[in-house]
Design a protein around this motif. Structure first.
Motif, PDB file in Angstrom:
ATOM      1  N   ALA A 195       0.820  -1.216   0.000  1.00 25.39           N
ATOM      2  CA  ALA A 195       0.000   0.000   0.000  1.00 25.39           C
ATOM      3  C   ALA A 195       0.852   1.263   0.000  1.00 25.39           C
ATOM      4  O   ALA A 195       0.528   2.242  -0.685  1.00 25.39           O
ATOM      5  CB  ALA A 195      -0.936  -0.011   1.205  1.00 25.39           C
ATOM      6  N   ALA A 196       1.941   1.271   0.762  1.00 26.35           N
ATOM      7  CA  ALA A 196       2.795   2.460   0.821  1.00 26.35           C
ATOM      8  C   ALA A 196       3.449   2.728  -0.530  1.00 26.35           C
ATOM      9  O   ALA A 196       3.554   3.886  -0.966  1.00 26.35           O
ATOM     10  CB  ALA A 196       3.860   2.286   1.898  1.00 26.35           C
ATOM     11  N   ALA A 197       3.881   1.671  -1.206  1.00 26.36           N
ATOM     12  CA  ALA A 197       4.489   1.835  -2.531  1.00 26.36           C
ATOM     13  C   ALA A 197       3.474   2.373  -3.527  1.00 26.36           C
ATOM     14  O   ALA A 197       3.801   3.210  -4.382  1.00 26.36           O
ATOM     15  CB  ALA A 197       5.065   0.506  -3.016  1.00 26.36           C
ATOM     16  N   LEU A 198       2.232   1.924  -3.422  1.00 26.10           N
ATOM     17  CA  LEU A 198       1.189   2.432  -4.320  1.00 26.10           C
ATOM     18  C   LEU A 198       0.880   3.897  -4.037  1.00 26.10           C
ATOM     19  O   LEU A 198       0.695   4.687  -4.969  1.00 26.10           O
ATOM     20  CB  LEU A 198      -0.075   1.592  -4.169  1.00 26.10           C
ATOM     21  N   ASP A 199       0.834   4.267  -2.766  1.00 25.59           N
ATOM     22  CA  ASP A 199       0.590   5.674  -2.418  1.00 25.59           C
ATOM     23  C   ASP A 199       1.685   6.573  -2.985  1.00 25.59           C
ATOM     24  O   ASP A 199       1.422   7.676  -3.478  1.00 25.59           O
ATOM     25  CB  ASP A 199       0.498   5.836  -0.904  1.00 25.59           C
ATOM     26  N   ALA A 200       2.930   6.104  -2.898  1.00 25.13           N
ATOM     27  CA  ALA A 200       4.047   6.891  -3.427  1.00 25.13           C
ATOM     28  C   ALA A 200       3.929   7.065  -4.935  1.00 25.13           C
ATOM     29  O   ALA A 200       4.243   8.135  -5.479  1.00 25.13           O
ATOM     30  CB  ALA A 200       5.369   6.217  -3.067  1.00 25.13           C
ATOM     31  N   LEU A 201       3.452   6.038  -5.624  1.00 21.67           N
ATOM     32  CA  LEU A 201       3.257   6.134  -7.073  1.00 21.67           C
ATOM     33  C   LEU A 201       2.116   7.099  -7.405  1.00 21.67           C
ATOM     34  O   LEU A 201       2.210   7.878  -8.352  1.00 21.67           O
ATOM     35  CB  LEU A 201       2.978   4.751  -7.660  1.00 21.67           C
ATOM     36  N   ARG A 202       1.067   7.045  -6.618  1.00 17.28           N
ATOM     37  CA  ARG A 202      -0.043   7.988  -6.842  1.00 17.28           C
ATOM     38  C   ARG A 202       0.440   9.428  -6.686  1.00 17.28           C
ATOM     39  O   ARG A 202       0.005  10.328  -7.426  1.00 17.28           O
ATOM     40  CB  ARG A 202      -1.176   7.695  -5.862  1.00 17.28           C
ATOM     41  N   GLU A 203       1.323   9.666  -5.721  1.00 15.76           N
ATOM     42  CA  GLU A 203       1.851  11.015  -5.520  1.00 15.76           C
ATOM     43  C   GLU A 203       2.647  11.496  -6.717  1.00 15.76           C
ATOM     44  O   GLU A 203       2.789  12.709  -6.922  1.00 15.76           O
ATOM     45  CB  GLU A 203       2.713  11.051  -4.262  1.00 15.76           C
ATOM     46  N   ARG A 204       3.155  10.565  -7.522  1.00 17.59           N
ATOM     47  CA  ARG A 204       3.900  10.929  -8.742  1.00 17.59           C
ATOM     48  C   ARG A 204       2.968  11.084  -9.949  1.00 17.59           C
ATOM     49  O   ARG A 204       3.437  11.269 -11.068  1.00 17.59           O
ATOM     50  CB  ARG A 204       4.946   9.869  -9.052  1.00 17.59           C
ATOM     51  N   GLY A 205       1.667  10.972  -9.728  1.00 18.11           N
ATOM     52  CA  GLY A 205       0.701  11.167 -10.810  1.00 18.11           C
ATOM     53  C   GLY A 205       0.253   9.904 -11.515  1.00 18.11           C
ATOM     54  O   GLY A 205      -0.439   9.985 -12.536  1.00 18.11           O
ATOM     55  N   VAL A 206       0.608   8.743 -10.988  1.00 18.79           N
ATOM     56  CA  VAL A 206       0.207   7.476 -11.604  1.00 18.79           C
ATOM     57  C   VAL A 206      -1.209   7.110 -11.155  1.00 18.79           C
ATOM     58  O   VAL A 206      -1.514   7.122  -9.947  1.00 18.79           O
ATOM     59  CB  VAL A 206       1.182   6.339 -11.216  1.00 18.79           C
ATOM     60  N   THR A 207      -2.058   6.781 -12.098  1.00 22.67           N
ATOM     61  CA  THR A 207      -3.384   6.240 -11.773  1.00 22.67           C
ATOM     62  C   THR A 207      -3.229   4.764 -11.454  1.00 22.67           C
ATOM     63  O   THR A 207      -2.708   3.990 -12.277  1.00 22.67           O
ATOM     64  CB  THR A 207      -4.354   6.417 -12.946  1.00 22.67           C
ATOM     65  N   VAL A 208      -3.629   4.346 -10.259  1.00 22.53           N
ATOM     66  CA  VAL A 208      -3.460   2.948  -9.818  1.00 22.53           C
ATOM     67  C   VAL A 208      -4.808   2.257  -9.832  1.00 22.53           C
ATOM     68  O   VAL A 208      -5.760   2.722  -9.204  1.00 22.53           O
ATOM     69  CB  VAL A 208      -2.836   2.884  -8.418  1.00 22.53           C
ATOM     70  N   LEU A 209      -4.891   1.134 -10.528  1.00 22.30           N
ATOM     71  CA  LEU A 209      -6.077   0.279 -10.539  1.00 22.30           C
ATOM     72  C   LEU A 209      -5.713  -1.042  -9.883  1.00 22.30           C
ATOM     73  O   LEU A 209      -4.758  -1.706 -10.288  1.00 22.30           O
ATOM     74  CB  LEU A 209      -6.557   0.036 -11.970  1.00 22.30           C
ATOM     75  N   GLN A 210      -6.453  -1.406  -8.843  1.00 17.93           N
ATOM     76  CA  GLN A 210      -6.232  -2.700  -8.185  1.00 17.93           C
ATOM     77  C   GLN A 210      -7.400  -3.632  -8.468  1.00 17.93           C
ATOM     78  O   GLN A 210      -8.550  -3.233  -8.406  1.00 17.93           O
ATOM     79  CB  GLN A 210      -6.081  -2.513  -6.668  1.00 17.93           C
ATOM     80  N   VAL A 211      -7.071  -4.888  -8.775  1.00 21.28           N
ATOM     81  CA  VAL A 211      -8.098  -5.886  -9.094  1.00 21.28           C
ATOM     82  C   VAL A 211      -8.071  -6.971  -8.031  1.00 21.28           C
ATOM     83  O   VAL A 211      -7.127  -7.098  -7.277  1.00 21.28           O
ATOM     84  CB  VAL A 211      -7.854  -6.491 -10.487  1.00 21.28           C
TER      85      VAL A 211
END
Length: 266
Positions: free
Chosen positions: A250-266
């Motif tokens: 989750a922390a790695a995904l949050d960091a990616l979102r902060e860089r402007g990446v749209t994250v989709l989890q399935v």
């Protein structure tokens, strides 16, 4: 008398692949392992353990020792045949989500190598007027069985570990075309390191693919999120969408979102 040739059923083959992955995971953890440890940990016979070690040694994934095996220091990448048996349910779900992002019209999609990207190719089978550009022999062989899909194959030097064509010839193919979406598999993805892979030549080829696409989508099961491999394909800022599963950090995904990446989890 005629000779009868038998082949292992798919279920047995899948068990063998999972067992070999478990052996490599044990070696990564311990550095070396004995036949007795393998037999006890994996609940297999010493004869089965010896056969598995011999096959892995033939692929140069470990070194046999007296009574066991030890890790090869340079081993950092599973061959594609073994990788295909890992996280299958997650990869199929990720692939379905990626296929939903592709317009059902005349459109060009680039697919890198990797087992998750191969699942995306399968998920695109029902699309019409779709052109798939790839440097992966595995994906090209898959796509050619679907008559609705058109495939463009790059040239290049074949990497036996990934069955991908890499190098200047492959890069020149991507440099000469325009793509709607590039769908990238990866060995690791982090906010700081971006999309990374084990081989620098493969990374340059995949970078050429991403550079000439209007949108970059990364498909990665949760084990790849938060991991950093040797060579960068793209920075986090160059990624439009990451599709992963619920096991991703989750922390790695949050960091990616902060860089402007749209994250989709399935």
């Amino acid at each position: 008398m005629a000779t009868v040739v038998t082949h292992a059923p798919p279920a047995a083959s899948g068990r063998r692949s999972r067992r070999m992955i478990a052996i490599l995971d044990l070696l990564a953890e311990r550095g070396s392992v004995s036949l007795g440890e393998l037999s006890d940990t994996l609940a297999i016979s010493p004869a089965t353990a010896r056969r598995d070690l011999a096959q892995l040694a033939e692929q140069r994934l470990l070194l046999r020792t007296h009574g066991g095996a030890r890790l090869i220091d340079s081993r950092n990448e599973l061959p594609v045949a073994l990788r295909d048996s890992r996280f299958q349910d997650a990869k199929r779900a990720i692939a379905a989500a990626a296929a939903d992002l592709v317009p059902r019209q005349r459109y060009a999609v680039a697919l890198s190598g990797g087992t998750t990207a191969a699942n995306v190719a399968r998920a695109l089978a029902s699309h019409d007027e779709l052109t798939i550009v790839t440097n992966s022999l595995t994906i090209a062989q898959l796509v050619i069985t679907y008559p609705r899909l058109k495939v463009i194959m790059t040239g290049g030097i074949l990497r036996p570990e990934s069955l991908e064509l890499v190098g200047v010839l492959a890069e020149n193919t991507f440099n000469a075309i325009n793509l709607g979406t590039a769908i990238l598999g990866t060995d690791g993805i982090t906010a700081e390191g971006g999309v990374t892979t084990h081989d620098e030549t493969e990374a340059r080829t995949n970078r050429a693919m991403a550079t000439h696409a209007q949108r970059v989508v990364v498909v990665a099961d949760g084990s790849k999120v938060g991991r950093l491999a040797l060579a960068r394909v793209a920075t986090a800022e160059e990624i439009d969408v990451l599709i992963t599963d619920a096991t991703a950090d989750a922390a790695a995904l949050d960091a990616l979102r902060e860089r402007g990446v749209t994250v989709l989890q399935v």
